[in-house]
Design a protein around this motif. Structure first.
Motif, PDB file in Angstrom:
ATOM      1  N   GLU A  27       0.795  -1.229   0.000  1.00 52.00           N
ATOM      2  CA  GLU A  27       0.000   0.000   0.000  1.00 52.00           C
ATOM      3  C   GLU A  27       0.829   1.281   0.000  1.00 52.00           C
ATOM      4  N   MET A  28       2.130   1.181  -0.122  1.00 49.25           N
ATOM      5  CA  MET A  28       2.963   2.382  -0.136  1.00 49.25           C
ATOM      6  C   MET A  28       2.912   3.050  -1.501  1.00 49.25           C
ATOM      7  N   THR A  29       2.810   4.354  -1.484  1.00 45.56           N
ATOM      8  CA  THR A  29       2.906   5.117  -2.726  1.00 45.56           C
ATOM      9  C   THR A  29       4.369   5.095  -3.175  1.00 45.56           C
ATOM     10  N   PRO A  30       4.632   5.410  -4.423  1.00 46.55           N
ATOM     11  CA  PRO A  30       6.033   5.478  -4.859  1.00 46.55           C
ATOM     12  C   PRO A  30       6.859   6.454  -4.018  1.00 46.55           C
ATOM     13  N   GLN A  31       6.267   7.561  -3.604  1.00 46.20           N
ATOM     14  CA  GLN A  31       6.977   8.546  -2.789  1.00 46.20           C
ATOM     15  C   GLN A  31       7.289   7.983  -1.395  1.00 46.20           C
ATOM     16  N   GLU A  32       6.331   7.286  -0.797  1.00 53.07           N
ATOM     17  CA  GLU A  32       6.575   6.676   0.518  1.00 53.07           C
ATOM     18  C   GLU A  32       7.636   5.585   0.430  1.00 53.07           C
ATOM     19  N   TYR A  33       7.547   4.782  -0.616  1.00 55.71           N
ATOM     20  CA  TYR A  33       8.527   3.718  -0.779  1.00 55.71           C
ATOM     21  C   TYR A  33       9.910   4.296  -1.043  1.00 55.71           C
TER      22      TYR A  33
END
Length: 165
Positions: A27-33
């Motif tokens: 569920e992580m967005t690319p920015q969070e990841y």
């Protein structure tokens, strides 16, 4: 009792944390990841530059994490920002590994890199990008080689590594 048994409770606690659940669920967005990877890059670089144990360098992940970061930066137009992205505990961890002997460093390699070899296979399928940090050559041989160097006296330091996670 094995090292795995000595660290089982801390391992379970680490997997139950909200951030770990979000990573595992995909569920992580690319920015969070990207932020997660950037922090991991600092951690793994700090650990891997201290280790001087022949035969374990095939487990090192920092170069692969950097490749994953660059891929996300290109595909999602993300910029690295050291001032806002790095969690304070990352710097604490980097300082801690500088105080360890090779046996202590091996305990940290066991926790972090074995996690990537095992649970990372599931995570790689759910994160943005190629997940190169989770791709190992000769994984079984590498696990066997590292496992032969481990002993139960590393339990306390391995648990400290889980606390940092």
């Amino acid at each position: 009792m094995s090292l795995k048994d000595l660290t089982w409770e801390k391992h379970q606690n680490a997997e139950r944390r909200a951030y770990a659940k979000k990573l595992i669920s995909g569920e992580m967005t690319p920015q969070e990841y990207h932020r997660y990877l950037h922090n991991q890059f600092i951690i793994y670089t700090a650990l891997e530059t201290q280790i001087d144990i022949p035969g374990v360098e095939d487990a090192f992940r920092s170069a692969y994490i950097d490749m994953d970061l660059k891929q996300l930066e290109e595909e999602y137009d993300i910029k690295r920002d050291v001032n806002s992205e790095i969690c304070p505990v990352v710097w604490e961890y980097a300082n801690h590994v500088q105080t360890l002997d090779q046996k202590g460093l091996l305990a940290h390699l066991y926790v972090r890199h074995f996690g990537d070899m095992y649970g990372g296979q599931m995570i790689a399928k759910k994160v943005p990008g190629d997940g190169k940090m989770y791709q190992f050559n000769n994984k079984k041989e590498l696990i066997d080689k590292i496992r032969a160097m481990l002993d139960d006296s590393m339990g306390e330091e391995a648990n400290i590594c889980f606390d940092y996670a």
